[in-house]
Design a protein around this motif. Structure first.
Motif, mmCIF file in Angstrom:
data_model
loop_
_atom_site.group_PDB
_atom_site.id
_atom_site.type_symbol
_atom_site.label_atom_id
_atom_site.label_comp_id
_atom_site.label_asym_id
_atom_site.label_seq_id
_atom_site.Cartn_x
_atom_site.Cartn_y
_atom_site.Cartn_z
ATOM 1 N N UNK A 1 31.152 49.413 37.864
ATOM 2 C CA UNK A 1 29.869 49.659 38.505
ATOM 3 C C UNK A 1 29.552 48.696 39.621
ATOM 4 N N UNK A 2 30.069 47.475 39.529
ATOM 5 C CA UNK A 2 29.818 46.506 40.585
ATOM 6 C C UNK A 2 30.848 46.685 41.702
ATOM 7 N N UNK A 3 30.409 46.436 42.906
ATOM 8 C CA UNK A 3 31.285 46.549 44.070
ATOM 9 C C UNK A 3 32.355 45.463 44.019
ATOM 10 N N UNK A 4 33.564 45.828 44.394
ATOM 11 C CA UNK A 4 34.672 44.869 44.426
ATOM 12 C C UNK A 4 35.028 44.557 45.868
ATOM 13 N N UNK A 5 35.315 43.291 46.134
ATOM 14 C CA UNK A 5 35.775 42.882 47.456
ATOM 15 C C UNK A 5 37.142 42.248 47.327
ATOM 16 N N UNK A 6 37.946 42.402 48.371
ATOM 17 C CA UNK A 6 39.291 41.833 48.369
ATOM 18 C C UNK A 6 39.202 40.316 48.475
ATOM 19 N N UNK A 7 39.910 39.651 47.582
ATOM 20 C CA UNK A 7 39.938 38.194 47.580
ATOM 21 C C UNK A 7 41.017 37.685 48.518
ATOM 22 N N UNK A 8 42.196 38.250 48.423
ATOM 23 C CA UNK A 8 43.303 37.885 49.290
ATOM 24 C C UNK A 8 44.336 39.003 49.274
ATOM 25 N N UNK A 9 45.303 38.926 50.172
ATOM 26 C CA UNK A 9 46.318 39.972 50.216
ATOM 27 C C UNK A 9 47.475 39.682 49.276
ATOM 28 N N UNK A 10 47.635 38.447 48.874
ATOM 29 C CA UNK A 10 48.669 38.070 47.913
ATOM 30 C C UNK A 10 48.031 37.127 46.906
ATOM 31 N N UNK B 1 40.967 41.146 43.710
ATOM 32 C CA UNK B 1 39.614 41.568 44.046
ATOM 33 C C UNK B 1 38.644 40.793 43.182
ATOM 34 N N UNK B 2 37.371 40.803 43.573
ATOM 35 C CA UNK B 2 36.362 40.152 42.754
ATOM 36 C C UNK B 2 35.045 40.905 42.859
ATOM 37 N N UNK B 3 34.231 40.739 41.816
ATOM 38 C CA UNK B 3 32.863 41.258 41.764
ATOM 39 C C UNK B 3 31.969 40.107 41.357
ATOM 40 N N UNK B 4 30.733 40.113 41.841
ATOM 41 C CA UNK B 4 29.754 39.099 41.468
ATOM 42 C C UNK B 4 28.469 39.810 41.069
ATOM 43 N N UNK B 5 27.961 39.460 39.892
ATOM 44 C CA UNK B 5 26.727 40.045 39.395
ATOM 45 C C UNK B 5 25.762 38.945 38.969
ATOM 46 N N UNK B 6 24.478 39.237 39.087
ATOM 47 C CA UNK B 6 23.431 38.343 38.630
ATOM 48 C C UNK B 6 22.812 38.942 37.373
ATOM 49 N N UNK B 7 22.738 38.156 36.319
ATOM 50 C CA UNK B 7 22.129 38.600 35.069
ATOM 51 C C UNK B 7 20.760 37.955 34.942
ATOM 52 N N UNK B 8 19.759 38.770 34.722
ATOM 53 C CA UNK B 8 18.405 38.286 34.442
ATOM 54 C C UNK B 8 18.156 38.438 32.956
ATOM 55 N N UNK B 9 18.159 37.337 32.217
ATOM 56 C CA UNK B 9 17.991 37.351 30.760
ATOM 57 C C UNK B 9 16.552 36.968 30.437
ATOM 58 N N UNK B 10 15.826 37.885 29.770
ATOM 59 C CA UNK B 10 14.405 37.673 29.476
ATOM 60 C C UNK B 10 14.197 37.311 28.014
#
Length: 173
Positions: free
Chosen positions: A89-98, A109-118
Protein backbone atom coordinates in the motif's frame (compact mmCIF):
# COMPACT_ATOMS: atom_id res chain seq x y z
CA UNK A 1 0.40 -29.44 -49.53
CA UNK A 2 1.98 -26.11 -48.65
CA UNK A 3 -1.01 -25.20 -46.43
CA UNK A 4 -0.73 -28.57 -44.69
CA UNK A 5 2.97 -28.04 -43.81
CA UNK A 6 2.27 -24.46 -42.72
CA UNK A 7 -0.59 -25.71 -40.49
CA UNK A 8 1.68 -28.29 -38.85
CA UNK A 9 4.34 -25.64 -38.20
CA UNK A 10 1.78 -23.28 -36.63
CA UNK A 11 0.52 -26.08 -34.34
CA UNK A 12 4.08 -27.04 -33.35
CA UNK A 13 4.91 -23.43 -32.42
CA UNK A 14 1.63 -23.14 -30.52
CA UNK A 15 2.40 -26.27 -28.49
CA UNK A 16 5.94 -25.10 -27.73
CA UNK A 17 4.73 -21.70 -26.55
CA UNK A 18 2.33 -23.31 -24.05
CA UNK A 19 5.20 -24.95 -22.18
CA UNK A 20 5.33 -23.68 -18.59
CA UNK A 21 8.53 -22.83 -16.84
CA UNK A 22 8.23 -22.63 -13.04
CA UNK A 23 11.70 -21.11 -12.81
CA UNK A 24 10.54 -18.02 -14.70
CA UNK A 25 8.11 -16.99 -11.94
CA UNK A 26 9.12 -14.29 -9.49
CA UNK A 27 8.70 -15.15 -5.80
CA UNK A 28 7.09 -12.35 -3.82
CA UNK A 29 7.68 -12.17 -0.08
CA UNK A 30 6.42 -8.91 1.41
CA UNK A 31 3.82 -9.70 4.11
CA UNK A 32 4.76 -8.44 7.58
CA UNK A 33 3.18 -9.08 10.96
CA UNK A 34 4.13 -6.29 13.37
CA UNK A 35 3.71 -6.85 17.12
CA UNK A 36 4.12 -4.09 19.75
CA UNK A 37 4.85 -4.76 23.40
CA UNK A 38 6.14 -2.75 26.35
CA UNK A 39 9.23 -3.70 28.37
CA UNK A 40 7.06 -5.99 30.55
CA UNK A 41 5.82 -7.86 27.47
CA UNK A 42 2.27 -6.42 27.51
CA UNK A 43 0.51 -6.33 24.13
CA UNK A 44 0.23 -2.61 23.32
CA UNK A 45 -2.17 -3.18 20.42
CA UNK A 46 -4.91 -4.63 22.65
CA UNK A 47 -6.98 -1.51 23.37
CA UNK A 48 -8.77 -3.20 26.28
CA UNK A 49 -5.59 -3.38 28.36
CA UNK A 50 -4.60 -0.31 30.40
CA UNK A 51 -1.66 1.60 28.93
CA UNK A 52 -2.20 0.18 25.45
CA UNK A 53 -2.90 2.14 22.30
CA UNK A 54 -6.57 2.84 21.67
CA UNK A 55 -6.05 3.36 17.95
CA UNK A 56 -3.55 4.07 15.23
CA UNK A 57 -3.25 5.58 11.78
CA UNK A 58 -0.65 5.06 9.07
CA UNK A 59 0.41 7.64 6.50
CA UNK A 60 2.65 7.07 3.47
CA UNK A 61 5.49 9.58 3.84
CA UNK A 62 6.45 9.10 0.18
CA UNK A 63 2.85 9.40 -1.04
CA UNK A 64 1.63 11.74 -3.75
CA UNK A 65 -0.13 13.96 -1.18
CA UNK A 66 0.64 15.08 2.35
CA UNK A 67 -2.10 12.80 3.62
CA UNK A 68 -1.78 9.40 1.92
CA UNK A 69 -3.33 6.83 4.28
CA UNK A 70 -2.12 3.23 4.21
CA UNK A 71 -4.45 0.43 5.26
CA UNK A 72 -2.74 -1.83 7.80
CA UNK A 73 -5.45 -3.92 9.47
CA UNK A 74 -5.28 -5.09 13.06
CA UNK A 75 -5.44 -8.88 13.39
CA UNK A 76 -5.64 -11.20 16.37
CA UNK A 77 -4.01 -14.60 16.92
CA UNK A 78 -5.82 -17.47 18.62
CA UNK A 79 -4.16 -16.52 21.94
CA UNK A 80 -5.72 -12.99 21.73
CA UNK A 81 -2.43 -11.30 20.84
CA UNK A 82 -2.94 -8.43 18.40
CA UNK A 83 -0.67 -7.51 15.49
CA UNK A 84 -0.69 -5.20 12.47
CA UNK A 85 -0.64 -7.03 9.13
CA UNK A 86 1.07 -5.06 6.38
CA UNK A 87 0.78 -6.51 2.91
CA UNK A 88 1.25 -3.52 0.60
CA UNK A 89 0.00 0.00 0.00
CA UNK A 90 2.87 2.38 0.59
CA UNK A 91 4.70 3.87 -2.36
CA UNK A 92 8.12 2.39 -3.07
CA UNK A 93 11.10 4.36 -4.33
CA UNK A 94 14.29 3.00 -5.84
CA UNK A 95 17.16 3.05 -3.38
CA UNK A 96 19.93 2.15 -5.81
CA UNK A 97 20.49 0.25 -9.03
CA UNK A 98 22.71 -2.37 -7.40
CA UNK A 99 22.13 -3.55 -3.86
CA UNK A 100 25.19 -2.86 -1.68
CA UNK A 101 24.52 -6.05 0.31
CA UNK A 102 24.30 -8.22 -2.78
CA UNK A 103 26.20 -6.56 -5.65
CA UNK A 104 24.94 -7.45 -9.09
CA UNK A 105 21.72 -9.08 -7.89
CA UNK A 106 19.15 -6.44 -8.71
CA UNK A 107 17.49 -3.32 -7.37
CA UNK A 108 16.64 -2.12 -3.87
CA UNK A 109 13.50 -0.18 -2.99
CA UNK A 110 12.19 1.43 0.16
CA UNK A 111 8.95 2.70 1.68
CA UNK A 112 8.55 5.12 4.58
CA UNK A 113 5.42 5.37 6.70
CA UNK A 114 4.44 7.46 9.71
CA UNK A 115 2.47 5.72 12.46
CA UNK A 116 0.24 7.80 14.71
CA UNK A 117 -0.34 5.73 17.88
CA UNK A 118 -3.13 7.08 20.11
CA UNK A 119 -3.68 6.40 23.81
CA UNK A 120 -5.10 8.12 26.85
CA UNK A 121 -2.83 8.84 29.81
CA UNK A 122 -4.41 10.35 32.97
CA UNK A 123 -7.56 11.24 30.99
CA UNK A 124 -5.49 13.17 28.44
CA UNK A 125 -5.36 12.03 24.81
CA UNK A 126 -1.82 11.51 23.57
CA UNK A 127 -0.56 10.68 20.08
CA UNK A 128 2.89 9.24 19.52
CA UNK A 129 4.32 9.66 16.02
CA UNK A 130 6.77 6.98 14.91
CA UNK A 131 8.52 6.15 11.63
CA UNK A 132 8.57 2.79 9.82
CA UNK A 133 11.03 2.26 6.96
CA UNK A 134 10.88 -0.93 4.88
CA UNK A 135 13.62 -1.91 2.45
CA UNK A 136 12.98 -4.41 -0.32
CA UNK A 137 15.29 -6.55 -2.44
CA UNK A 138 14.32 -7.18 -6.07
CA UNK A 139 15.91 -9.60 -8.51
CA UNK A 140 14.45 -11.23 -11.62
CA UNK A 141 13.33 -14.19 -9.49
CA UNK A 142 12.61 -12.57 -6.11
CA UNK A 143 10.93 -9.58 -4.49
CA UNK A 144 11.19 -9.58 -0.70
CA UNK A 145 11.45 -7.51 2.45
CA UNK A 146 15.14 -7.23 3.30
CA UNK A 147 15.21 -4.82 6.28
CA UNK A 148 12.74 -3.02 8.53
CA UNK A 149 13.64 0.01 10.64
CA UNK A 150 11.38 1.43 13.35
CA UNK A 151 12.41 4.95 14.41
CA UNK A 152 15.72 4.32 12.59
CA UNK A 153 16.49 1.21 14.67
CA UNK A 154 16.87 -2.06 12.75
CA UNK A 155 14.04 -4.40 13.81
CA UNK A 156 14.20 -7.09 11.12
CA UNK A 157 16.58 -8.27 8.41
CA UNK A 158 16.46 -11.15 5.98
CA UNK A 159 19.15 -12.66 3.79
CA UNK A 160 18.41 -13.14 0.09
CA UNK A 161 18.60 -16.94 0.23
CA UNK A 162 16.08 -17.36 3.07
CA UNK A 163 12.77 -18.98 2.06
CA UNK A 164 9.53 -17.07 1.57
CA UNK A 165 7.53 -16.62 4.73
CA UNK A 166 5.46 -14.11 6.65
CA UNK A 167 7.99 -11.70 8.08
CA UNK A 168 7.28 -11.34 11.80
CA UNK A 169 8.92 -8.99 14.28
CA UNK A 170 8.15 -7.37 17.61
CA UNK A 171 8.70 -3.72 18.51
CA UNK A 172 9.33 -2.97 22.17
CA UNK A 173 8.17 0.51 23.23
Amino acid sequence: MRNFVFGILVMAFALLSCKSDDESLQRIDQIMNIYMVNSAGQDLLNSKKPGSFSGYSVNDSLGDRDISPVNIPLRMRADSTFYMEYIAGAKRKRLDSVSPDNPGTGNSYYSVMTLGLRRTVNNVADTITDRLRIEYRKTPTLFQVSKVYYNDVLQFSKEADQPNSINTFTITK
